[in-house]
Design a protein around this motif. Structure first.
Motif, PDB file in Angstrom:
ATOM      1  N   UNK A 312       0.466  -1.013   0.460  1.00 28.43           N
ATOM      2  CA  UNK A 312       0.050  -0.198  -0.223  1.00 28.43           C
ATOM      3  C   UNK A 312       0.670   0.893   0.020  1.00 28.43           C
ATOM      4  N   UNK A 313       2.222   1.132   0.808  1.00 23.98           N
ATOM      5  CA  UNK A 313       3.038   2.198   0.817  1.00 23.98           C
ATOM      6  C   UNK A 313       3.333   2.654  -0.715  1.00 23.98           C
ATOM      7  N   UNK A 314       3.960   1.605  -1.081  1.00 21.35           N
ATOM      8  CA  UNK A 314       4.473   1.526  -2.887  1.00 21.35           C
ATOM      9  C   UNK A 314       3.392   2.347  -3.656  1.00 21.35           C
ATOM     10  N   UNK A 315       2.056   1.599  -3.424  1.00 26.04           N
ATOM     11  CA  UNK A 315       1.277   2.467  -4.176  1.00 26.04           C
ATOM     12  C   UNK A 315       1.110   4.122  -3.939  1.00 26.04           C
ATOM     13  N   UNK A 316       0.953   4.666  -3.273  1.00 25.46           N
ATOM     14  CA  UNK A 316       0.834   5.213  -2.489  1.00 25.46           C
ATOM     15  C   UNK A 316       1.777   6.445  -2.982  1.00 25.46           C
ATOM     16  N   UNK A 317       3.677   5.438  -3.045  1.00 25.65           N
ATOM     17  CA  UNK A 317       4.726   6.258  -3.413  1.00 25.65           C
ATOM     18  C   UNK A 317       5.158   6.961  -4.979  1.00 25.65           C
ATOM     19  N   UNK A 318       3.705   5.838  -5.646  1.00 28.90           N
ATOM     20  CA  UNK A 318       4.409   4.996  -7.376  1.00 28.90           C
ATOM     21  C   UNK A 318       2.652   6.294  -7.699  1.00 28.90           C
ATOM     22  N   UNK A 319       1.751   6.652  -7.467  1.00 29.86           N
ATOM     23  CA  UNK A 319       0.430   6.801  -7.957  1.00 29.86           C
ATOM     24  C   UNK A 319      -0.147   5.367  -8.722  1.00 29.86           C
ATOM     25  N   UNK A 320      -0.768   4.459  -7.826  1.00 27.76           N
ATOM     26  CA  UNK A 320      -0.666   2.830  -8.483  1.00 27.76           C
ATOM     27  C   UNK A 320      -1.919   2.670  -7.029  1.00 27.76           C
ATOM     28  N   UNK A 321      -3.293   2.213  -8.627  1.00 32.29           N
ATOM     29  CA  UNK A 321      -3.915   1.676  -7.675  1.00 32.29           C
ATOM     30  C   UNK A 321      -3.788   0.500  -7.001  1.00 32.29           C
ATOM     31  N   UNK A 322      -4.365   0.598  -5.473  1.00 32.68           N
ATOM     32  CA  UNK A 322      -3.773  -0.884  -4.513  1.00 32.68           C
ATOM     33  C   UNK A 322      -4.329  -1.875  -5.443  1.00 32.68           C
ATOM     34  N   UNK A 323      -3.459  -3.336  -5.110  1.00 33.01           N
ATOM     35  CA  UNK A 323      -4.321  -4.656  -5.614  1.00 33.01           C
ATOM     36  C   UNK A 323      -5.268  -5.032  -5.220  1.00 33.01           C
ATOM     37  N   UNK A 324      -5.464  -4.574  -3.786  1.00 31.42           N
ATOM     38  CA  UNK A 324      -6.420  -4.931  -3.240  1.00 31.42           C
ATOM     39  C   UNK A 324      -7.115  -3.823  -2.568  1.00 31.42           C
ATOM     40  N   UNK A 325      -8.162  -4.014  -3.485  1.00 26.01           N
ATOM     41  CA  UNK A 325      -9.002  -2.137  -3.602  1.00 26.01           C
ATOM     42  C   UNK A 325     -10.195  -2.222  -3.046  1.00 26.01           C
ATOM     43  N   UNK A 326     -11.136  -0.542  -3.409  1.00 26.03           N
ATOM     44  CA  UNK A 326     -12.168  -0.089  -2.498  1.00 26.03           C
ATOM     45  C   UNK A 326     -13.230  -0.803  -2.750  1.00 26.03           C
ATOM     46  N   UNK A 327     -13.087  -1.549  -4.413  1.00 24.99           N
ATOM     47  CA  UNK A 327     -14.109  -1.543  -5.587  1.00 24.99           C
ATOM     48  C   UNK A 327     -14.132  -3.662  -4.629  1.00 24.99           C
ATOM     49  N   UNK A 328     -12.480  -4.314  -4.766  1.00 25.11           N
ATOM     50  CA  UNK A 328     -12.450  -5.588  -4.428  1.00 25.11           C
ATOM     51  C   UNK A 328     -13.747  -5.573  -2.594  1.00 25.11           C
TER      52      UNK A 328
END
Length: 352
Positions: A312-328
């Motif tokens: 999750x920290x890496x997603x913030x740093x790289x501006x990527x969608x988390x693998x386990x998202x709010x949609x999930x």
């Protein structure tokens, strides 16, 4: 020389329970790209004690932690009925949100969480940490490469002994939305979807309070039909002694099976064996059944909580969608509520 990436600064809302047992000491503290800077709990003395334990600031109110300018992301580990409100407060304060499952009590609350996070351009992730287990990732890899052939059946089990405890929020339907099914069965359903690579389409569910005296179910069994045609079974109980529940994962296909014990849960241990047909033709009914080869799988162990926080920290740093998202998280809520509807109405329910 590569530029060093700064760690994401974390705050924890609801710092007792799973946060203090697992996610802080196993996840945030050892993570290479995360740093704990603040904790919050409505029990002010508990917050102070945990703050002293980890040498960070402590607060008794969400707003105080969210006003802390150093906090960039929050981990929400409070009772389910508080998730929607706290996620909205965090998003409006510009903080990224990693929320424990279940996402909220209702589908509408889940949608509101998604909306407010999108509006405020912050990440929203869900705590289905079992996806990060090394054995589960290996099983998914084997399924994806076709080692099991056409998928036929998946089973996941997670049970424990959870007796009547005065004031326990997991035993109050108004605070958690249900019992063993929403608390533990939701992990199993998500795990099967993750490994099989297909979402649930139909459910048939039985629930019951067979042993304990609280108003939520202590026993639940769900039959599942996935979009790819495979079928599934999930059993989750608060009414089986811990040492008697082996928390098994079973995957079956036309070219073999994967059987695991002890991988479903909060630890990184367990055992997993793959029984796979060799060759391109698959199983031949004229061959002896001993033609399958048994292989003990042994991927390098991974602490799920650390992997979850680092991802999750890496997603913030790289501006990527988390693998386990709010949609999930929203989808999981739809599936679980469909299970409860099936149990009430004694019929198969389609998940849409």
């Amino acid at each position: 020389m590569q530029e060093e990436v700064m760690s994401i600064k974390w705050g924890v809302i609801g710092c007792g329970g799973i946060a203090d047992r697992r996610t802080i000491p196993e996840g945030i503290i050892p993570a290479q790209n995360a740093e704990l800077v603040a904790v919050m709990d409505a029990d002010e003395e508990k917050a102070k004690g945990i703050g002293r334990k980890y040498k960070v600031r402590s607060y008794p109110k969400e707003e105080e932690l969210l006003n802390d300018r150093e906090v960039e992301a929050v981990y929400i580990a409070t009772p389910v009925y508080l998730h929607s409100k706290q996620a909205a407060l965090a998003a409006r304060a510009g903080k990224h949100v990693l929320c424990e499952k279940s996402m909220a009590l209702t589908v509408e609350e889940c949608r509101e969480m998604l909306s407010v996070c999108q509006e405020n351009k912050v990440k929203l992730g869900l705590g289905f940490m079992m996806r990060f287990h090394a054995y589960h990732k290996k099983a998914r890899e084997l399924v994806r490469e076709g080692s099991l052939g056409k998928l036929v059946l998946g089973r996941a089990q997670l049970s424990c002994w959870y007796p009547d405890i005065e004031g326990a929020w997991r035993q109050n339907p108004e605070l958690c939305g249900g019992g063993s099914l929403i608390d533990m069965g939701s992990h199993c359903i998500d795990l099967l979807e993750f490994i099989l690579g297909s979402r649930v389409r139909e459910v048939s569910c039985f629930t019951g309070t067979l042993v304990h005296g609280y108003p939520v179910e202590d026993s639940a069994t769900v039959l599942l039909r996935f979009a790819n045609g495979a079928q599934g079974v999930v059993d989750s109980c608060f009414s089986i002694p811990d040492v008697s529940s082996k928390n098994r994962l079973e995957l079956y296909g036309t070219k073999g099976s994967i059987l695991a014990e002890g991988t479903v849960g909060q630890g990184e241990a367990g055992e997993m064996t793959a029984y796979l047909e060799k060759g391109d033709k698959g199983y031949d009914a004229r061959q002896a059944r001993t033609s399958s080869t048994a292989e003990k799988l042994a991927p390098a162990p991974v602490n799920m909580y650390r992997a979850e926080i680092e991802h999750f920290s890496r997603c913030i740093q790289e501006n990527k969608e988390p693998a386990i998202s709010g949609e999930d998280g929203l989808w999981s809520q739809k599936v679980v509520l469909a299970c409860y509807q099936s149990a009430r109405e004694k019929r198969v329910v389609t998940v849409e």
